[in-house]
Design an enzyme around this catalytic site. Sequence first.
Site, PDB file in Angstrom:
ATOM      1  N   ARG A   1      -1.186   3.673   8.626  1.00 13.40           N
ATOM      2  CA  ARG A   1       0.000   3.424   8.058  1.00 13.40           C
ATOM      3  C   ARG A   1       1.176   3.105   9.135  1.00 13.40           C
ATOM      4  O   ARG A   1       1.054   3.110  10.200  1.00 13.40           O
ATOM      5  CB  ARG A   1       0.454   4.833   7.153  1.00 13.40           C
TER       6      ARG A   1
ATOM      7  N   ASP B   1      12.193   8.967   5.447  1.00 15.51           N
ATOM      8  CA  ASP B   1      12.199   8.082   6.617  1.00 15.51           C
ATOM      9  C   ASP B   1      13.160   6.730   6.558  1.00 15.51           C
ATOM     10  O   ASP B   1      12.772   6.127   5.291  1.00 15.51           O
ATOM     11  CB  ASP B   1      10.627   7.481   6.913  1.00 15.51           C
TER      12      ASP B   1
END
Length: 502
Positions: free
Chosen positions: A161, A43
Amino acid sequence: MENKLNLAAERLNEISEKIKSSSTETKRRPTFHFASPAGWCNDPNGFSFYKNKVHLFFQWHPFSNEWGPMHWGHATTKDFVRWDYLPPALAPDSPADCDGCFSGTAIESHGKHILCYTGVSEGRQNQCLASGDGFKYEKFKFNPAVTAKDIPFEYQRQDFRDPKIFERDGKLFMLCVLKKMDGCGGMVLFENDSTEDLSTWKFLNVIAESDDGKTGMWECPDYFKLSEKDALIFSPQEMKADFDRGFHDGNNSVYMCGKLDFSTARFFPEMLGNSMTYSQIDFGIDFYAPETTELPDGRRIMIAWMSSWESPSTPKDYPWSGMMTFPRELRFHENSLIQNPVKEIQLYRKEHRRFEISIQSDGENELQETHVPDARHFDSELEFKIDSVDMLILRIGNESHFSELNYCTKSMLLTFDRKNTLNSGGKINSRSVKIPPKQNGNISLRMLADTNSIEVFANDGLIAFTNVFFLPDDCEGIFILATSRNKKNDEKIIFDYNSIAT
């Protein structure tokens, strides 16, 4: 525990030197897309503008080309084409994040560059912060800043998260995702009144949640304003395929547009063209976890991980794995998200050539080679009338190893096929997207290719289609075939080619 950051920096230098000293390894890397400098990356994180540069952090495991304990790698750019790799910013070296420094975002506040990330410890995910000067970063001693005690309801605590930190009306907000007790995703918003004391955050509300039974956990949220609309993007897991609406099995990345009401901390989405409140961002195999930033000139730019969890395809002998999409400028046309490569790529166009591709009678099927200076690095366009062609095929490679795009006008499907690439293209080696013609009856395809990927922007950016492929080093050709049962002898397709060199 500073040693972990030093070890990651040493590994970065070691692999970088190995790649630089090998012409083979250098040739295998993309030239104008960001790629992991060493080891694994996934990511994008902390994509932000700070001190006259765009900063990109990224989920990084420097010690192999497979996923491992997460660090934050760091790079900067001034034009989105050339990237400078900096020393790593974060390592899992504190009690709050000893099992990994996971995804998050960044913002400038009071002259400092603030990183907001998920720290994992003892199987729990909490939100942490660090501050720096654009080069070196220090974690706050009060970490973690937001934990389960700040959420007034039960949820699955191993899944909380990916904080998005942003400013609105002089206040800082933190948007996170979590897994509800029913296994579906939710997005929660926190507020900080001070902007200087970042240790205290107040829970506001669940601004959006999965309630249609079509998705599981949500990941990587982003919020921004664009074209007078509020927009949310996020990456839902465990989706079931729904081809008519553009969704595939597993991990997808979607957007909503509407209104975020800060008085109630609820997002009110508008209905999109697919009869749902969210729609796919990119229809290819290799697009996940997008993140955006706003530039001083007002452009909203998005970047994403150019790979997939379901079918990673990097060869095992590569010393790196993981790339990012080329950055895209975003805008809304009505409620449709329009994406196109940032304009800076045009500065690196070197040679332009125009090819007239003859339309063959159906059954001839002889691919025409286009003699170009560089068949693996280009920014090119094709446009044709949907009633003049039955099938269009473009291949990159040679006779035995190639990736292929083909468009069938009867089904209106654009298909990417990589089964003839290295490792047969991985577990998932093809994908299709429906592309209807524009109002003028034409199909336009802009193709951005770079060593081992091709990003297609169809119909002026209305549809994006991103796919990765790996070929042997000597595969250096572009071949095109256009067929029609009812062709006129003088009909041709124009292929505008621009090589890209950095």
